[in-house]
Write a protein that holds these residues in place. Sequence first.
Motif, PDB file in Angstrom:
ATOM      1  N   ASN A 139     -28.292 -15.971 -22.354  1.00 17.94           N
ATOM      2  CA  ASN A 139     -28.064 -14.641 -23.134  1.00 17.94           C
ATOM      3  C   ASN A 139     -29.431 -14.012 -23.162  1.00 17.94           C
ATOM      4  OD1 ASN A 139     -25.285 -15.348 -23.432  1.00 17.94           O
ATOM      5  ND2 ASN A 139     -25.651 -15.851 -25.742  1.00 17.94           N
ATOM      6  N   LEU A 140     -30.450 -14.488 -23.681  1.00 18.12           N
ATOM      7  CA  LEU A 140     -31.670 -13.839 -23.673  1.00 18.12           C
ATOM      8  C   LEU A 140     -31.997 -13.770 -22.237  1.00 18.12           C
ATOM      9  CD1 LEU A 140     -33.936 -16.012 -26.006  1.00 18.12           C
ATOM     10  CD2 LEU A 140     -33.629 -13.692 -26.343  1.00 18.12           C
ATOM     11  N   LEU A 141     -31.894 -14.367 -21.296  1.00 18.75           N
ATOM     12  CA  LEU A 141     -32.497 -13.832 -19.688  1.00 18.75           C
ATOM     13  C   LEU A 141     -31.526 -12.883 -19.391  1.00 18.75           C
ATOM     14  CD1 LEU A 141     -32.695 -17.578 -18.258  1.00 18.75           C
ATOM     15  CD2 LEU A 141     -34.408 -15.974 -19.126  1.00 18.75           C
ATOM     16  N   LEU A 142     -30.209 -12.844 -19.740  1.00 19.61           N
ATOM     17  CA  LEU A 142     -29.431 -11.682 -19.201  1.00 19.61           C
ATOM     18  C   LEU A 142     -29.872 -10.292 -19.968  1.00 19.61           C
ATOM     19  CD1 LEU A 142     -26.083 -13.188 -18.687  1.00 19.61           C
ATOM     20  CD2 LEU A 142     -27.335 -12.253 -16.769  1.00 19.61           C
ATOM     21  N   ALA A 143     -30.115 -10.621 -21.237  1.00 23.22           N
ATOM     22  CA  ALA A 143     -30.626  -9.163 -21.667  1.00 23.22           C
ATOM     23  C   ALA A 143     -32.072  -8.683 -21.254  1.00 23.22           C
ATOM     24  CB  ALA A 143     -30.751  -9.677 -23.340  1.00 23.22           C
ATOM     25  N   ALA A 144     -32.784  -9.836 -20.983  1.00 23.74           N
ATOM     26  CA  ALA A 144     -34.346  -9.526 -20.464  1.00 23.74           C
ATOM     27  C   ALA A 144     -34.004  -8.920 -19.263  1.00 23.74           C
ATOM     28  CB  ALA A 144     -35.044 -10.504 -20.309  1.00 23.74           C
ATOM     29  N   ALA A 145     -33.272  -9.439 -18.290  1.00 24.72           N
ATOM     30  CA  ALA A 145     -33.034  -8.776 -17.010  1.00 24.72           C
ATOM     31  C   ALA A 145     -32.352  -7.434 -17.052  1.00 24.72           C
ATOM     32  CB  ALA A 145     -32.195  -9.869 -16.148  1.00 24.72           C
ATOM     33  N   GLY A 146     -31.611  -7.375 -17.979  1.00 26.87           N
ATOM     34  CA  GLY A 146     -30.706  -6.104 -18.218  1.00 26.87           C
ATOM     35  C   GLY A 146     -31.717  -5.123 -18.631  1.00 26.87           C
ATOM     36  N   PHE A 147     -32.805  -5.313 -19.698  1.00 23.46           N
ATOM     37  CA  PHE A 147     -33.694  -4.607 -20.097  1.00 23.46           C
ATOM     38  C   PHE A 147     -34.612  -3.808 -18.879  1.00 23.46           C
ATOM     39  CE2 PHE A 147     -37.332  -3.153 -22.648  1.00 23.46           C
ATOM     40  CZ  PHE A 147     -36.814  -2.376 -23.691  1.00 23.46           C
ATOM     41  N   ILE A 148     -35.067  -4.909 -18.318  1.00 22.86           N
ATOM     42  CA  ILE A 148     -36.107  -4.628 -17.148  1.00 22.86           C
ATOM     43  C   ILE A 148     -35.414  -3.686 -16.221  1.00 22.86           C
ATOM     44  CG2 ILE A 148     -37.327  -5.519 -15.306  1.00 22.86           C
ATOM     45  CD1 ILE A 148     -37.738  -7.996 -16.993  1.00 22.86           C
ATOM     46  N   SER A 149     -33.886  -3.993 -15.635  1.00 19.60           N
ATOM     47  CA  SER A 149     -33.339  -3.151 -14.788  1.00 19.60           C
ATOM     48  C   SER A 149     -33.187  -1.748 -15.352  1.00 19.60           C
ATOM     49  CB  SER A 149     -32.081  -3.813 -14.458  1.00 19.60           C
ATOM     50  OG  SER A 149     -32.247  -5.137 -14.288  1.00 19.60           O
ATOM     51  N   LEU A 150     -32.922  -1.757 -16.560  1.00 16.33           N
ATOM     52  CA  LEU A 150     -32.408  -0.270 -17.215  1.00 16.33           C
ATOM     53  C   LEU A 150     -33.783   0.506 -17.202  1.00 16.33           C
ATOM     54  CD1 LEU A 150     -30.362   1.154 -18.868  1.00 16.33           C
ATOM     55  CD2 LEU A 150     -31.441   0.260 -20.770  1.00 16.33           C
ATOM     56  N   PHE A 151     -35.090  -0.194 -17.351  1.00 20.07           N
ATOM     57  CA  PHE A 151     -36.304   0.557 -17.487  1.00 20.07           C
ATOM     58  C   PHE A 151     -36.488   1.169 -16.161  1.00 20.07           C
ATOM     59  CE2 PHE A 151     -40.929   0.988 -18.107  1.00 20.07           C
ATOM     60  CZ  PHE A 151     -40.862   1.211 -19.400  1.00 20.07           C
ATOM     61  N   ILE A 152     -36.312   0.390 -15.143  1.00 20.36           N
ATOM     62  CA  ILE A 152     -36.602   0.908 -13.495  1.00 20.36           C
ATOM     63  C   ILE A 152     -35.574   1.874 -13.012  1.00 20.36           C
ATOM     64  CG2 ILE A 152     -36.533   0.059 -11.238  1.00 20.36           C
ATOM     65  CD1 ILE A 152     -37.843  -2.541 -12.417  1.00 20.36           C
ATOM     66  N   ALA A 153     -34.305   1.593 -13.767  1.00 22.11           N
ATOM     67  CA  ALA A 153     -33.042   2.604 -13.307  1.00 22.11           C
ATOM     68  C   ALA A 153     -33.455   3.917 -13.961  1.00 22.11           C
ATOM     69  CB  ALA A 153     -31.759   2.098 -13.783  1.00 22.11           C
TER      70      ALA A 153
END
Lengths: 323, 323
Positions: free
Chosen positions: B166-180
């Motif tokens: 869950n943490l990893l998916l949240a981290a990946a999501g956060f980073i992706s969101l930032f770049i997007a």
Amino acid sequence: MYRLRTKLSISFLIVSLIVVLMISALANFFIKKQFTQYAIENKNRKIESILSLLADRYLDWGRQWDINGLESIGINALNDGLFLRIRDNQNSLLFDAWVHDNQLCSQMMDQFALAMRSRMGRDMGGYLEQTYPLLLSGQAIGSVDIGYYGPYFYTENDLRFLETLNLLLAAAGFISLFIAVGFGWLFTRQLTRPIVRVINATEKIADGQYNERLIYDSSTKELHDLTNSVNSLALKLENQNRLRKQLTSDVAHELRTPVTILRNHLEALLDGTWEMSAERLDTCHSEIMRITNLINDLEKLTTLDQICYRLEKSRFDLSQLLQ
Amino acid sequence: MYRLRTKLSISFLIVSLIVVLMISALANFFIKKQFTQYAIENKNRKIESILSLLADRYLDWGRQWDINGLESIGINALNDGLFLRIRDNQNSLLFDAWVHDNQLCSQMMDQFALAMRSRMGRDMGGYLEQTYPLLLSGQAIGSVDIGYYGPYFYTENDLRFLETLNLLLAAAGFISLFIAVGFGWLFTRQLTRPIVRVINATEKIADGQYNERLIYDSSTKELHDLTNSVNSLALKLENQNRLRKQLTSDVAHELRTPVTILRNHLEALLDGTWEMSAERLDTCHSEIMRITNLINDLEKLTTLDQICYRLEKSRFDLSQLLQ
């Protein structure tokens, strides 16, 4: 040349794609890394379990090892990818997986190497061995070297899970992309419709329909401003058009009366209805002067038009005026 | 009222958020489901391993079970959350985890239930037992009931992995969101800049700077059209302005000459420089007629302006004309 809508849709698609690819790549990377931790932890637990099973095979009363039992555990451990070499406290060999079935062990190592290399994408390990003491109530009763494909290896089940992980992330990405494109499409509609509406109305006005006005007001500042600008342009065109017509008609009307009077006078003088007199000529002259003044006014208007008027603001003290 | 840029940025943000939330939720769901499969598979492998270890504890030569060995395996299996009850082929009990340490077993079951219920969010299992035969070269030598918290359970390590997921998916999501959001910002700039440019120039024109023209051509169809429309509006306004000035100046100029002649004639007649004669009056009259004609032309222009011209197309047979 692309439509605004197409451009916007493509932008939304690209941003969505970036998110999907980024998140998939990151999640894949993070999860695989975490799963490695998990696999290592699992291996350590297995080793612990084996150590406890092995220590139980020391038959205390006879002070000797149950060789049969050690062998059973050693063979069983092979299923988990662990190669055991067990010695007693005199350091004499009790069981060695490599001696027991060298062919099987070599074959397994080859398989591990192949699987890890092909699925993890690089040559990343080899045979590692670690020695653990076998203890019975704190006393050393022997030792075991546990060999494995290291620094870590995946079982069939692990590899299957990791492989599915990629598929799952791809599936999740695909579904999300699909939904995002749908939302993007809705947003695109919402964003481009008012722009296209203003632009179409502007085209109509530019086409000569000066009485056309944009009546839809947009909640977007720029479109609101554009609507105002275009409406103001249309109004100005309409006014100028009207003004020009008004001017010609006014000038004609204003000239008509004195010219008609002048003409009638002259015709009356010409056909002898009227006697020629200074008084009559004076009337004619005053009409001519009226026409001349009209023309002068018209010329003044032309020069006035060419001067730009500008409101020059300056501070003014009202109280000074009142005193 | 929002800026176009703000609206567009918010849209990009929303679409990115949707992608991130969707993909995270879906990946989480899919991966957890897959991990359950993985955990079940792992449990089955453990059971197989235990069955093989147990069968090896049948001491063939003495045709009897190594009770000590069975007990060791049974206790070890508890570490993996498996509760063994072993019987020989006469169905007499050789080992029972629940008899061996009832307190530990109950405690473990409670822990499993608690962990699964709290982390999986619902009451989803209980104690399950399955009976497996113990075979030696195809012959039944006993049986084992293997109990576990079912339909599946997670070990500490499994649960830790799932929690990190869950943490990893949240981290990946956060980073992706930032770049997007970064990309969205770039696209927003790219998309709104030409729109704002056209709109600003339109405002300038509407403000009276009719000689202003939009010179940037956009690769977006709508903006290209808008640029053309606004330029055409500006040109029309400029032309109309010029036309109106030209008209007043032309009319004044055209009237000036005959009026001056007329005036000079009349003044000469009035002050007695000239003798009054029919010929002189005739000259005056012809000048008046010129002025009258000019006024008539001016009026015609006004009426002409008010008529709308329309090109009415109809088919025409050229060959008929030629015959």
